[in-house]
Write an enzyme that holds these catalytic residues in place. Structure first.
Site, short mmCIF file in Angstrom:
data_model
loop_
_atom_site.label_atom_id
_atom_site.label_comp_id
_atom_site.label_asym_id
_atom_site.label_seq_id
_atom_site.Cartn_x
_atom_site.Cartn_y
_atom_site.Cartn_z
N TRP A 9 0.88 -1.27 0.10
CA TRP A 9 0.00 0.00 -0.04
C TRP A 9 0.88 1.22 -0.06
O TRP A 9 0.31 2.32 -0.41
CB TRP A 9 -1.03 -0.01 1.20
CG TRP A 9 -1.90 -1.01 1.12
CD1 TRP A 9 -1.96 -2.15 0.43
CD2 TRP A 9 -2.87 -1.19 2.10
NE1 TRP A 9 -3.35 -2.81 0.85
CE2 TRP A 9 -3.63 -2.35 1.68
CE3 TRP A 9 -3.52 -0.55 3.32
CZ2 TRP A 9 -4.89 -2.86 2.64
CZ3 TRP A 9 -4.50 -1.08 4.03
CH2 TRP A 9 -4.98 -2.06 3.60
N LYS A 10 2.19 1.04 0.19
CA LYS A 10 3.00 2.23 0.39
C LYS A 10 2.58 3.34 1.43
O LYS A 10 1.90 3.11 2.19
CB LYS A 10 3.42 2.97 -1.20
CG LYS A 10 3.81 1.84 -2.13
CD LYS A 10 4.46 2.52 -3.32
CE LYS A 10 4.84 1.26 -4.19
NZ LYS A 10 5.58 1.52 -5.31
N GLU A 96 12.35 2.14 -3.44
CA GLU A 96 12.09 3.54 -2.84
C GLU A 96 12.70 3.97 -1.77
O GLU A 96 13.18 4.83 -1.39
CB GLU A 96 10.51 3.72 -2.49
CG GLU A 96 9.80 3.74 -4.01
CD GLU A 96 8.44 3.42 -4.12
OE1 GLU A 96 7.65 3.23 -3.05
OE2 GLU A 96 7.83 3.18 -5.11
N GLY A 172 5.39 2.25 -10.95
CA GLY A 172 4.41 3.52 -10.71
C GLY A 172 4.52 4.20 -12.20
O GLY A 172 4.12 5.05 -12.23
N GLY A 230 1.62 -2.69 -6.22
CA GLY A 230 1.70 -1.23 -5.71
C GLY A 230 0.29 -0.66 -5.94
O GLY A 230 -0.76 -1.10 -5.15
N GLY A 231 0.35 0.33 -6.91
CA GLY A 231 -1.06 0.95 -7.10
C GLY A 231 -2.43 0.12 -7.26
O GLY A 231 -3.47 0.30 -6.66
P1 13P Z 1 3.18 -0.52 -8.67
O1 13P Z 1 2.38 -1.72 -8.88
O2 13P Z 1 2.52 0.90 -8.50
O3 13P Z 1 4.02 0.01 -10.16
O4 13P Z 1 4.35 -0.46 -7.73
C1 13P Z 1 5.12 -1.89 -7.65
C2 13P Z 1 5.92 -1.68 -6.33
O5 13P Z 1 6.63 -0.91 -5.91
C3 13P Z 1 5.59 -2.58 -5.31
O6 13P Z 1 6.25 -2.70 -4.35
#
Ligand code: 13P
Length: 251
Positions: A9-10, A96, A172, A230-231
């Site tokens: 979920w970041k 990140e 992302g 992620g998203g």
């Molecule tokens: P996205 O799926 O948003 O590209 O992010 C991938 C990610 O960093 C999962 O850890």
């Protein structure tokens, strides 16, 4: 190998939206079963919120932890604290964090070692930049990351981890690696782990712009054992379709 789908979920959602998302996922039938393990990784302040819901079949992971059990480390969270709140997994070495917190492979290995000893299963992230890919350095970068992590964590430790290949240029951006691009790196990771005496049972996840549209093609690859999402993990329909695609895989 059993498939694994992890939602990262970041730094997103709040108390109410987190509860709503997990309840909606459960209602949509998103849960671990014989074919797939489902894990969500909320930010620290939402871990207890999600754990309190006691949703069956959705395991909880954190997005980072410290390499020590306790002490004078202002602002840090230990693996022990995460276990106490209900976590079973922890993402380590996300690009990140490598970028913003300057985490290196040696530190990531130490974190993995401590997390495992504390009862958390690490999900270790590796991946190359676009520049490294353009220079033909992808395989050497990946092997170097693995070597350094294994040196500080030990091969025995890494054999109990999950490894996520996340090409930085795909995170992302909406520009996922093609199934062929991902699979060739996964084969390289698999062979390198074997060469380093790490068991070949380590689940290898792909991450980077995974969606309901591309999940099935990625999962059809023999050496792709799931996804780090992620998203799309913040959207009920998307995440449940990805979990369903994993469930339908026969490797
Ligand atoms: P996205 O799926 O948003 O590209 O992010 C991938 C990610 O960093 C999962 O850890």
């Amino acid at each position: 190998m059993k498939m694994t789908v992890v939602g990262n979920w970041k730094m997103n959602l709040a108390q109410n939206s987190a509860r709503e998302l997990v309840r909606s996922l459960a209602q949509a039938g998103v849960k671990s079963d014989n074919a797939v393990d489902v894990i969500v990784c909320p930010p620290y302040t939402l871990l207890g919120t999600v754990a309190d819901l006691q949703i069956e079949g959705i395991a909880i992971g954190a997005q980072n932890c410290h390499h020590a059990a306790k002490g004078a480390f202002t602002g840090e969270i230990s693996a022990e604290m995460l276990v106490e709140i209900g976590c079973r997994y922890v993402i380590l070495g996300h690009s990140e964090r490598r970028r913003d917190q300057h985490e290196d492979n040696e530190l990531i290995g130490r974190k993995a070692h401590h997390a495992l000893q504390s009862g958390l299963r690490p999900i270790i992230c590796i991946g190359e930049t676009l520049e490294q890919r353009k220079n033909g350095e992808t395989f050497s970068v990946i092997k170097d990351q693995l070597d350094k992590i294994i040196t500080s964590a030990t091969a025995e430790c890494v054999s109990s981890c999950i490894v996520a290949y996340e090409p930085i240029w795909a995170i992302g951006t909406g520009l996922a690696a093609s199934a062929e691009q991902a699979e060739e790196v996964h084969v390289c990771i698999r062979e390198h782990l074997k060469a380093c005496a790490v068991a070949d049972l380590v689940p290898l996840l792909y991450g980077g712009s995974v969606t309901a549209d591309n999940a099935a093609a990625l999962f059809a690859c023999r050496n792709i054992d799931g996804a780090l999402v992620g998203g799309a993990s913040l959207k009920v329909d998307e995440f449940s379709s990805i979990v369903q695609a994993a469930r339908e895989v026969v490797h």
